[in-house]
Design a protein around this motif. Sequence first.
Motif, PDB file in Angstrom:
ATOM      1  N   GLU A 286       0.958  -1.055   0.057  1.00  0.00           N
ATOM      2  CA  GLU A 286      -0.261  -0.136   0.090  1.00  0.00           C
ATOM      3  C   GLU A 286       0.788   1.167   0.141  1.00  0.00           C
ATOM      4  O   GLU A 286       0.669   2.309  -0.743  1.00  0.00           O
ATOM      5  CB  GLU A 286      -1.007  -0.114   1.259  1.00  0.00           C
ATOM      6  CG  GLU A 286      -1.890  -1.284   1.187  1.00  0.00           C
ATOM      7  CD  GLU A 286      -2.657  -1.065   2.596  1.00  0.00           C
ATOM      8  OE1 GLU A 286      -3.611  -1.745   2.678  1.00  0.00           O
ATOM      9  OE2 GLU A 286      -2.169  -0.555   3.723  1.00  0.00           O
ATOM     10  N   GLY A 287       1.798   1.227   0.663  1.00  0.00           N
ATOM     11  CA  GLY A 287       2.605   2.446   1.045  1.00  0.00           C
ATOM     12  C   GLY A 287       3.539   2.568  -0.466  1.00  0.00           C
ATOM     13  O   GLY A 287       3.647   3.862  -0.688  1.00  0.00           O
ATOM     14  N   ALA A 288       4.085   1.637  -1.061  1.00  0.00           N
ATOM     15  CA  ALA A 288       4.633   1.825  -2.289  1.00  0.00           C
ATOM     16  C   ALA A 288       3.811   2.419  -3.334  1.00  0.00           C
ATOM     17  O   ALA A 288       4.071   3.338  -4.084  1.00  0.00           O
ATOM     18  CB  ALA A 288       5.244   0.486  -2.647  1.00  0.00           C
ATOM     19  N   VAL A 289       2.406   1.951  -3.480  1.00  0.00           N
ATOM     20  CA  VAL A 289       1.610   2.502  -4.493  1.00  0.00           C
ATOM     21  C   VAL A 289       1.343   4.014  -4.207  1.00  0.00           C
ATOM     22  O   VAL A 289       1.219   4.772  -4.875  1.00  0.00           O
ATOM     23  CB  VAL A 289       0.351   1.519  -4.442  1.00  0.00           C
ATOM     24  CG1 VAL A 289      -0.803   2.335  -5.217  1.00  0.00           C
ATOM     25  CG2 VAL A 289       0.772   0.208  -5.059  1.00  0.00           C
ATOM     26  N   VAL A 290       0.992   4.210  -2.727  1.00  0.00           N
ATOM     27  CA  VAL A 290       0.499   5.736  -2.354  1.00  0.00           C
ATOM     28  C   VAL A 290       1.813   6.507  -2.681  1.00  0.00           C
ATOM     29  O   VAL A 290       1.721   7.624  -2.860  1.00  0.00           O
ATOM     30  CB  VAL A 290       0.155   5.533  -0.789  1.00  0.00           C
ATOM     31  CG1 VAL A 290       0.242   7.002  -0.299  1.00  0.00           C
ATOM     32  CG2 VAL A 290      -1.176   4.994  -0.565  1.00  0.00           C
ATOM     33  N   GLY A 291       3.116   6.062  -2.144  1.00  0.00           N
ATOM     34  CA  GLY A 291       4.117   6.959  -2.453  1.00  0.00           C
ATOM     35  C   GLY A 291       4.494   7.508  -4.059  1.00  0.00           C
ATOM     36  O   GLY A 291       4.560   8.503  -4.164  1.00  0.00           O
ATOM     37  N   GLU A 292       4.159   6.386  -5.022  1.00  0.00           N
ATOM     38  CA  GLU A 292       4.111   6.782  -6.422  1.00  0.00           C
ATOM     39  C   GLU A 292       3.067   7.621  -6.975  1.00  0.00           C
ATOM     40  O   GLU A 292       3.184   8.540  -7.567  1.00  0.00           O
ATOM     41  CB  GLU A 292       4.341   5.438  -7.336  1.00  0.00           C
ATOM     42  CG  GLU A 292       5.640   4.632  -6.889  1.00  0.00           C
ATOM     43  CD  GLU A 292       6.994   5.573  -7.477  1.00  0.00           C
ATOM     44  OE1 GLU A 292       6.859   6.110  -8.417  1.00  0.00           O
ATOM     45  OE2 GLU A 292       7.920   5.073  -6.869  1.00  0.00           O
TER      46      GLU A 292
END
Length: 103
Positions: free
Chosen positions: A50-56
Amino acid sequence: MTAETKTETAQATGSCCAPTGSCHDGAADVRIGGVTTVYQVTGMTCGHCEGAVVGELSELPGVTSVKAVAASGQVTVVSDAPLDETAVREAVDEAGYELVGQA
């Protein structure tokens, strides 16, 4: 700060809260206006995903809020204007996942 001082401050600012005017615990403020789009993303399995997607997605111009939920694969994006789906797809790919499309 005494309780009396807090009450006076709240009344002076027109808020029920401390001088910051914030009643919540750090959650993002609700934004009025903008475009909310829900996307379906495959491959997310945990909070790190989730964090990776949110970050990008947060790096895309005009994006004001992103929330990803691995369990459902849904990603909710709030932006100033509609986003280019190719840009969204590239951001999700960069995070290591696959954009299926709008949910």
